[in-house]
Write an enzyme that holds these catalytic residues in place. Sequence first.
Site: not given
Length: 399
Positions: A7, A89, A178, A239, A382
């Site tokens: 990942n 990922r 996501h 962000r 995840e």
Amino acid sequence: MHILVFNAGSSSLKCHLFDWMGVAEHDTPKSAIWRAHVDWSRRSAPARMTIESAASTKIEEEISKPEIASILRRLAATLPASPELACHRIVHGGSLFAHAAELTPEAQRKAMTFNHFAPSHNPIQLEIVDDAEVLFGPKVRQFGVFDTAFHATLPPEEYVLAGPHHWRDRGIRRYGFHGISHQNVSRRTAQLLGRDLRDLRLITAHLGNGCSLAAIEGGISVATTMGFTPLDGLVMGTRSGSIDPGILIHLVRQHGYSAEMLDAELNKESGLKGISGISGDMREVLDAAASGNNDAQLAFDMFTGSVARHVAGLVTALGGLDALVFTAGIGENSPEVRDAVARKLRFMGIEIDQEVNNSKPIDQVISKTGTRPLMLAVRSEEDWEIARQCFAAAGSMLC
Ligand code: AMP
């Protein structure tokens, strides 16, 4: 069977090795038997590596030449078992990948066509695939799980953007991100509630350094807050989330901004960091707000207000809401954020159970008994989800 999960992000690489022996498709996530974290935030400086394994003591070391191939060689030397599958990922699969896929040379070529949509993620993630192939050889099959794939079900009124018609020919549309986390959390929520996912209308709130919401109806993503890139939607750590695009035109015309300057400010200097002037890390914002810093308090209020406003907006895509689910670093760990969002959504009937909310709840309901919509805090997991999807894809290819 052992599954190795990569990942990678722009500043770090997380790796997990799972023992998949006897795991059934809907089992609850199990701990990895080996995990590694590599901080390569400064590519020219030594990479810092931490490796933990049930079988040996923790290793902490620096690697002076942080090339991916040498990092992978060092990590592989510490693995307690050889993997049969390597799973990656990949942030952007564009409109070509709606499911986990074996990373054949052709699939890698297709994924590379989206490198310019996710320049700080896709290239590095695909470089790891190349280096892992050299390291492990062809007997270890490699699969990719795409952050965009779960949102491949968005209807046109959600993915078409209201720009000029030719944008569509250029692939400019909402993709959403996501997806791995939203998919796992929605599935886990149905399990935890003992309900069929097909009967549930959920909003999952992935609140980490990056933040996004997904509206999920019957297990299918029908709306989401991130867009063409992960910049859109909620206020995030560093962000901006959605802002008036006219600001960008103004900065270019009046202040001579280049694309690089806009990119750096919108991705690295905005959000909680920009508003507070202190940090993009929610823990530091909370500490500063608690000691009376007004800008930190403003950052917290704007962050939670942005989550609540977008939740209320997404309910329109679902026509109602059964549960709001919090996940990722902030969503799983901050009772303050969950409480403030719940207060702002009280008009919808949402009520948080303060005692449960303050007791470090995880994988459980946190709303007051008898109130609707429900609220839950669920671990994102995840890496487990990446392994699960790759194992399923590898299995289905054998059939
Ligand atoms: P992630 O990207 O999922 O690792 O999440 C990172 C974010 O989670 C950062 O903003 C952290 O400050 C935040 N976070 C982690 N632990 C806590 C906590 N106990 N309270 C508030 N925020 C937290």
